[in-house]
Design an enzyme around this catalytic site. Structure first.
Site, short mmCIF file in Angstrom:
data_model
loop_
_atom_site.label_atom_id
_atom_site.label_comp_id
_atom_site.label_asym_id
_atom_site.label_seq_id
_atom_site.Cartn_x
_atom_site.Cartn_y
_atom_site.Cartn_z
N LYS A 122 0.77 -1.14 -0.11
CA LYS A 122 -0.04 -0.24 -0.06
C LYS A 122 0.88 1.38 -0.07
O LYS A 122 1.80 1.13 0.70
CB LYS A 122 -0.81 -0.14 1.29
CG LYS A 122 -2.11 1.25 1.29
CD LYS A 122 -2.81 0.98 2.65
CE LYS A 122 -3.82 1.88 2.68
NZ LYS A 122 -4.65 1.78 4.22
N SER A 172 -9.55 1.44 3.16
CA SER A 172 -8.77 2.47 2.33
C SER A 172 -7.65 1.64 1.48
O SER A 172 -7.32 2.01 0.41
CB SER A 172 -8.20 3.44 3.07
OG SER A 172 -7.25 2.82 3.86
N SER A 206 -9.62 -0.59 7.12
CA SER A 206 -9.00 -0.66 5.79
C SER A 206 -8.25 -1.70 5.43
O SER A 206 -8.02 -1.98 4.19
CB SER A 206 -7.98 0.55 5.75
OG SER A 206 -8.87 1.66 5.86
#
Ligand SMILES: *[C@@H]1O[C@H](CO)[C@@H](O)[C@H](O)[C@H]1NC(C)=O
Ligand SMILES: *[C@@H]1O[C@H](CO)[C@@H](O)[C@H](O)[C@H]1NC(C)=O
Ligand SMILES: *[C@@H]1O[C@H](CO)[C@@H](O)[C@H](O)[C@H]1NC(C)=O
Ligand SMILES: *[C@@H]1O[C@H](CO)[C@@H](O)[C@H](O)[C@H]1NC(C)=O
Ligand SMILES: *[C@@H]1O[C@H](CO)[C@@H](O)[C@H](O)[C@H]1NC(C)=O
Length: 557
Positions: free
Chosen positions: A110, A185, A209
């Protein structure tokens, strides 16, 4: 109970055993590696039987990203070093120097993880030049275990919501239904791993997330017990709520990721890691994963307050899939108890106890001020970032950022919320103890993952684990009915929440469920081989930052 660290030992043995079985090379590898739904075992089998080189493996994933990423827009950048690292791995195979549970395993990070040689943007245009000069401890242990960092994935900007849209990365698209978001997210990682762009994806979780993208992309994920995995070197949001973890297509690969990431142990730069009991840190308990685990006698609490009982096209599929899995769990010998305490109301808990707005500004200031995070031009503080105009905050988050400008951990509201969190932790322990529960289950999201352009990722239940620091393993439990937009249906995931430090039990339950209801499927749009290319250099992949829904204006608060 056993610690993830113990699984590590057996995996090293497994790699060494594979090496002993290596046959003499008769001719060079000829077949390209098929990355679709590949696992750590399938990569290692191909490598150690000389069916593919590590360069083939990495090239096959890059080919797939080149061909299919334009549809889902999940990738922010590729690591220019990935192929040369693969060549080093091939040299190590030739010289018999193969170590590490993740030897030649492509991993996507990420884009809030610091990794040397790549920007860490958090999806924010203002941070395009944010160049960490030190790997996050979680990235270092992945590399030390042999992982090849393939690149970085898009995310909801600065991890503040769950739609996975950002000013630098644009909108990531759900691979199962191109009209929907991939959750978030960590939605870029979810969409990418679902589409077999790598074996593992890392994520972070401040409220939902790591679990929302797993649920929306038919994947497995873990959110660790608070203190198990250092959050240092990751763009922060909340000292109380942030967690680092991973997503995978099967529970076995997820267990390896958990073991490797937990091997950081105590990290003085993240003092929550001092909470780890010594037997977890030393790996003294015996690992039970892949043992004779079954559900007979296991007691699961089902949180009724984490459902939306109002029938609708978005909620009814989730409720139906959950009813089906609950009946299968009962048939397999589990006892499922209906927990109806009114405290378990995710909307009410979020509204009163979420502490992100008090912690975000101070933590981001501290992250941006670190001497080993360089690159220019870039904002030096929270204030510079959110007055510079080069960011995306979606309208439903304007009050959040405006509150973060004025609040701090010295605010009175912060201490009140922290006392409320202590009460919630106590209530959760009481629920576990009074009902003799082994784990608690509920749908990650009360409704299907929302459409692109929605005001927020509504209906999610992640707040309970985020505030209490409880570990959760998320498992795919079904798909809604197929439709024109969603040829397989929209994926639905379930959270399995445990008491602190019970990751092994949760992984056992998740593994069992993955065999009881083997629902994971690859997305139809990418169920074909990509044209296999031979690269001399890693191609440059840029995100499509143009495809941002008009209801999300840039640079506005
Ligand atoms: C094996 O490879 C690792 C990583 O490149 C290196 O640190 C180590 O020295 C090598 N060991 C041997 C015996 O060559
Ligand atoms: C733990 O670390 C946080 C963040 O660096 C800091 O604010 C806090 O004071 C530390 N706690 C203790 C008891 O040292
Ligand atoms: C749990 O109890 C509530 C309230 O009585 C009820 O509405 C719900 O259907 C029950 N859930 C299950 C799975 O039995
Ligand atoms: C429950 O679902 C209904 C129908 O989709 C929706 O209108 C309502 O806002 C949802 N309630 C909650 C608390 O999510
Ligand atoms: C891919 O497509 C083929 C042919 O339509 C089908 O048989 C197979 O089940 C699909 N694979 C997956 C994992 O969906």
């Amino acid at each position: 109970m056993s610690s993830p660290a113990n699984i590590f030992g057996s995996l090293v043995v497994q790699v060494l055993t594979l090496l002993l079985l290596v046959r003499p090379i008769i001719s060079g590898p000829t077949e390209a590696f098929d990355p679709r739904e590949a696992s750590i075992d399938s990569v290692h089998n191909a490598l150690f039987n000389h069916l593919a080189t590590c360069r083939h493996v990495v090239s096959s994933f890059i080919s797939r990203i080149e061909e299919f990423n334009p549809v889902i827009n999940a990738i922010i950048s590729l690591n220019p070093e990935a192929l040369s690292i693969a060549d080093e791995m091939d040299a190590r195979i030739a010289s018999g120097n193969v170590t590490g549970a993740l030897f030649c395993i492509p991993v996507l990070l990420k884009d809030n993880y610091d990794a040397v040689g790549m920007s860490a943007t958090g999806g924010c245009r203002a941070l395009e030049n944010n160049k960490p000069m030190v790997d996050a401890p979680s990235v270092k242990v992945l590399k030390d275990a042999g992982a090849i960092i393939l690149g970085k994935t898009n995310m909801h900007e600065m991890a503040l919501e769950g739609l996975s849209v950002s000013s630098f990365g644009g909108q990531t698209v759900n691979p199962y239904d191109h009209t929907r978001t991939p959750g978030g997210s960590s939605g870029g990682a979810g969409a990418a791993i679902a589409t077999s762009f790598a074996i593992l994806g890392t994520g972070t979780d401040t409220v939902n997330s790591l679990r929302s993208p797993a649920s929306a992309n038919s994947l497995f994920s873990f959110r660790p017990t608070r203190g198990l995995i250092s959050r240092a070197g990751i763009i922060p949001v909340s000292f109380t709520q942030d967690a680092a973890g991973a997503m995978a297509r099967n529970p076995k690969d997820l267990a390896v990721a958990l073991t490797v990431m937990a091997s950081i142990g105590y990290d003085p730069t993240d003092n929550t890691t001092a909470l780890m009991p010594s037997e977890v840190g030393r790996g003294e308990c015996s690992a039970s994963l892949y043992g004779n685990f079954n559900l007979r006698g296991i007691r699961l609490g089902l949180l009724d307050g984490f459902y939306n009982h109002t029938a609708s096209a978005e909620t009814t599929p989730v409720n139906g899939i959950m009813a089906n899995i609950v009946s299968k769990l009962i048939a397999a010998g589990a006892q499922v108890l209906n927990i109806t305490d009114s405290i378990y109301n995710a909307v009410a808990i979020s509204a009163t106890l979420d502490v992100q707005t008090y912690e975000y500004r101070e933590l981001l200031d501290a992250y941006l001020a670190q001497p080993h995070v360089g690159g220019a031009p870039r904002p030096a503080s929270f204030g510079e970032l959110y007055t510079g105009g080069d960011f995306l905050v979606i309208p439903s988050q304007y009050p959040y950022i405006n509150a973060a400008f004025g609040s701090s951990t010295s605010s009175q509201g912060y201490s009140i919320a922290q006392r409320g969190i202590e009460n919630l932790i106590q209530a959760l322990h009481t629920t576990f103890t009074q009902n003799s529960l082994d784990a608690i289950i509920y749908p990650e999201q009360k409704n299907l993952v929302v459409k692109i352009g929605s005001p927020s990722q509504s209906g999610r239940n992640g707040i309970l684990a985020a505030l209490t620091g409880s570990p959760v393993v998320t498992v795919p439990v079904g798909f809604s009915h197929p439709s024109g937009d969603a040829p397989l249906g929209v994926p639905v995931g379930m959270e399995i929440l445990g008491r602190p430090w019970t990751e092994d039990l949760l992984m056992d339950i998740a593994t069992y469920i993955s065999e009881l209801v083997p629902v994971r499927r690859m997305p139809v749009f990418a169920n074909m081989t990509a044209e296999q290319k031979h690269y001399s250099d890693v191609p440059v992949i840029r995100p499509n930052s143009e495809n941002i829904h008009p209801s999300y204006p840039l640079g506005v608060l």
